[in-house]
Motif scaffolding. Structure first.
Motif, mmCIF file in Angstrom:
data_model
loop_
_atom_site.group_PDB
_atom_site.id
_atom_site.type_symbol
_atom_site.label_atom_id
_atom_site.label_comp_id
_atom_site.label_asym_id
_atom_site.label_seq_id
_atom_site.Cartn_x
_atom_site.Cartn_y
_atom_site.Cartn_z
ATOM 1 N N THR A 190 0.793 -1.355 0.024
ATOM 2 C CA THR A 190 -0.046 -0.001 0.033
ATOM 3 C C THR A 190 0.865 1.341 -0.025
ATOM 4 O O THR A 190 2.078 1.186 0.103
ATOM 5 C CB THR A 190 -0.929 -0.035 1.230
ATOM 6 O OG1 THR A 190 -0.110 0.292 2.450
ATOM 7 C CG2 THR A 190 -1.894 -1.221 1.132
ATOM 8 N N PHE A 191 0.328 2.445 -0.056
ATOM 9 C CA PHE A 191 0.839 3.630 -0.147
ATOM 10 C C PHE A 191 0.084 4.879 0.184
ATOM 11 O O PHE A 191 -1.247 4.749 0.316
ATOM 12 C CB PHE A 191 1.697 4.035 -1.624
ATOM 13 C CG PHE A 191 0.394 4.124 -2.531
ATOM 14 C CD1 PHE A 191 0.251 5.628 -2.922
ATOM 15 C CD2 PHE A 191 -0.425 3.378 -3.050
ATOM 16 C CE1 PHE A 191 -0.684 6.078 -3.822
ATOM 17 C CE2 PHE A 191 -1.315 3.727 -3.861
ATOM 18 C CZ PHE A 191 -1.647 5.043 -4.249
ATOM 19 N N SER A 201 -4.177 0.958 -2.193
ATOM 20 C CA SER A 201 -3.669 -0.468 -2.586
ATOM 21 C C SER A 201 -2.827 -0.208 -3.915
ATOM 22 O O SER A 201 -3.178 0.516 -4.818
ATOM 23 C CB SER A 201 -4.279 -1.520 -2.718
ATOM 24 O OG SER A 201 -4.110 -2.715 -3.074
ATOM 25 N N CYS A 202 -1.583 -0.765 -3.936
ATOM 26 C CA CYS A 202 -0.842 -0.672 -5.151
ATOM 27 C C CYS A 202 -1.668 -1.649 -6.391
ATOM 28 O O CYS A 202 -2.102 -2.436 -5.921
ATOM 29 C CB CYS A 202 0.494 -1.339 -5.094
ATOM 30 S SG CYS A 202 1.567 -0.411 -3.940
ATOM 31 N N SER A 203 -1.533 -0.798 -7.497
ATOM 32 C CA SER A 203 -2.222 -1.403 -8.702
ATOM 33 C C SER A 203 -1.432 -2.573 -9.370
ATOM 34 O O SER A 203 -0.374 -2.943 -8.795
ATOM 35 C CB SER A 203 -2.169 -0.467 -9.551
ATOM 36 O OG SER A 203 -1.196 -0.103 -10.025
ATOM 37 N N THR A 206 2.615 -3.413 -9.887
ATOM 38 C CA THR A 206 3.521 -2.659 -9.096
ATOM 39 C C THR A 206 3.424 -3.254 -7.387
ATOM 40 O O THR A 206 2.964 -4.093 -7.472
ATOM 41 C CB THR A 206 2.822 -1.101 -8.877
ATOM 42 O OG1 THR A 206 1.630 -1.205 -8.206
ATOM 43 C CG2 THR A 206 2.554 -0.627 -10.440
ATOM 44 N N SER A 208 5.090 -2.303 -3.450
ATOM 45 C CA SER A 208 5.483 -1.373 -2.230
ATOM 46 C C SER A 208 6.238 -2.018 -1.079
ATOM 47 O O SER A 208 5.619 -3.191 -0.810
ATOM 48 C CB SER A 208 4.586 -0.056 -1.877
ATOM 49 O OG SER A 208 3.832 -0.699 -1.135
ATOM 50 N N THR A 214 4.750 6.127 -2.529
ATOM 51 C CA THR A 214 4.295 5.578 -4.151
ATOM 52 C C THR A 214 4.531 4.125 -4.142
ATOM 53 O O THR A 214 5.277 3.574 -3.472
ATOM 54 C CB THR A 214 5.044 6.471 -5.197
ATOM 55 O OG1 THR A 214 6.605 6.260 -4.994
ATOM 56 C CG2 THR A 214 4.875 7.958 -4.945
ATOM 57 N N CYS A 215 4.059 3.628 -5.204
ATOM 58 C CA CYS A 215 4.146 2.095 -5.540
ATOM 59 C C CYS A 215 5.255 2.061 -6.587
ATOM 60 O O CYS A 215 5.287 2.975 -7.656
ATOM 61 C CB CYS A 215 2.954 1.496 -5.976
ATOM 62 S SG CYS A 215 1.802 1.468 -4.466
ATOM 63 N N THR A 216 6.157 1.037 -6.706
ATOM 64 C CA THR A 216 7.256 0.880 -7.803
ATOM 65 C C THR A 216 6.620 0.089 -9.034
ATOM 66 O O THR A 216 6.174 -0.934 -8.563
ATOM 67 C CB THR A 216 8.558 0.514 -7.083
ATOM 68 O OG1 THR A 216 8.789 1.471 -6.098
ATOM 69 C CG2 THR A 216 9.510 0.379 -8.190
ATOM 70 N N ASN A 217 7.188 0.415 -9.919
ATOM 71 C CA ASN A 217 6.680 -0.570 -10.977
ATOM 72 C C ASN A 217 7.610 -1.848 -10.909
ATOM 73 O O ASN A 217 8.714 -1.691 -10.581
ATOM 74 C CB ASN A 217 7.199 0.065 -12.553
ATOM 75 C CG ASN A 217 5.893 1.085 -12.882
ATOM 76 O OD1 ASN A 217 4.868 1.257 -12.350
ATOM 77 N ND2 ASN A 217 6.385 2.192 -13.576
ATOM 78 N N SER A 229 3.589 -6.641 -2.216
ATOM 79 C CA SER A 229 4.734 -6.270 -1.617
ATOM 80 C C SER A 229 6.034 -6.727 -2.481
ATOM 81 O O SER A 229 7.196 -6.241 -1.945
ATOM 82 C CB SER A 229 4.783 -6.955 -0.087
ATOM 83 O OG SER A 229 4.726 -8.279 -0.123
#
Length: 343
Positions: A190-191, A201-203, A206, A208, A214-217, A229
């Motif tokens: 999450t972020f 929630s990260c999409s 992606t 985190s 932020t979420c990382t690709n 995660s």
């Protein structure tokens, strides 16, 4: 004189007096008095008084008083007469001005100690109700300005410690509900941005770690579901297609973490889900080549190609075609390995 004259009120005389004396302030006398009487506490008189007056509310006097004094600020008296010998102190949470007949309650947001002439303001970060002797600190998760009768809850996405004058915003990667004393870290997957009340929630594709802003690709060749995660590397024999790991079709192959499936090169093939070239070289081409070689060269290459034949013995279609179409020396030396595959 043929007779004696009575002394009037406010005067006195002793025996054999030729005149009547005046009563001094703080004393009084009736007519025909031989002496003046002291005014008692709570009363007063001027000179030549026939009586003592009562001290009014907000004033007081001791005995033999020529006047009544005003009660000082922070004290009071609502009595008159004998009860007005002293002024009472205002209790904590109340105040009075000079010459007061009562003490006044401090209003909410103010306070006072005992014998107060005024009420003080509660400072920012504190509060009080009415008739308060002191101001209380605002609890963690709340705040107040000056002269507050109560503390206000921090809104979601903010927080405060005790006695706060304002609420602070949660930093990116953290969140809070209303009336929070601290901000919690967003969980992995999450972020949040700053001042967040919840973590998003990260999409898909992606990820985190905890406390992420932020979420990382996901890296090329890897994928993830929503709220991940970590990202999963696509296994060998598959590649990322439309955000998911898809199996390579027959005739194509890939290594782990591939973004595309690669076509098998000439003279090779693969089944579906191939992680490497099952690259069975069409050994008939070798048979054709060997058929054209000099017999002396064939003898030198015999064992080399015998091992080759042993390695690729499973390639039924190639070997059967080779044995039936090209009567070369090499193919004849491998027939015993292929008997069960071709017949």
């Amino acid at each position: 004189a043929s007779s004696c004259t009575d002394c009037t009120a406010g005067h006195f005389s002793g025996a054999a007096a030729s005149t009547c004396g005046d009563c001094t302030a703080g004393k009084f006398s009736l007519a025909q008095s031989s002496s003046c009487t002291d005014c008692t506490a709570g009363h007063f008189s001027g000179a030549v008084a026939s009586t003592c007056g009562d001290c009014s509310a907000g004033t007081f006097s001791g005995a033999v008083a020529s006047s009544c004094g005003n009660c000082a600020a922070g004290t009071w008296s609502h009595f008159s007469g004998a009860a007005a010998s002293t002024c009472g102190d205002c209790t904590a949470g109340k105040f009075s001005l000079a010459q007061s007949s009562s003490c006044t309650d401090c209003t909410a947001g103010h306070f006072s100690g005992a014998v107060a002439s005024t009420c003080g303001d509660c400072s920012a970060g504190t509060f009080s109700g009415a008739v308060a002797s002191s101001c209380g600190n605002c609890a963690a998760g709340t705040w107040s300005g000056a002269v507050a009768s109560s503390c206000t809850d921090c809104t979601a996405g903010t927080f405060s410690g005790s006695a706060a004058t304002t609420c602070s915003s949660c930093t990116a990667g953290t969140f809070s509900g209303a009336a929070a004393s601290t901000c919690g870290n967003c969980a992995a997957g999450t972020f949040s941005g700053a001042s967040a009340s919840t973590c998003g929630s990260c999409s898909v594709n992606t990820f985190s770690l905890a406390a992420a802003s932020t979420c990382t690709n996901c890296a090329a060749g890897s994928t993830s579901g929503a709220g991940a995660s970590t990202c999963t590397v696509c296994p060998a024999g598959s590649a990322v297609t439309a955000g998911t790991c898809s199996t390579c079709a027959a005739g194509k192959f890939s290594l782990a973490g591939s973004t595309i499936c690669t076509d098998c090169s000439a003279n090779t093939f693969s089944l579906a889900d191939a992680s490497y070239l099952l690259c069975w070289y069409l050994l008939c081409c070798w048979c054709i080549h060997l058929h054209s070689l000099h017999p002396q060269h064939l003898l030198r290459l015999r064992w080399f190609f015998y091992l080759w034949c042993l390695y690729y013995w499973l390639d039924q279609s190639c070997w059967c075609q080779c044995l039936h179409s090209v009567p070369c020396w090499f193919c004849r030396h491998c027939w015993h390995l292929l008997y069960m595959r071709c017949w």
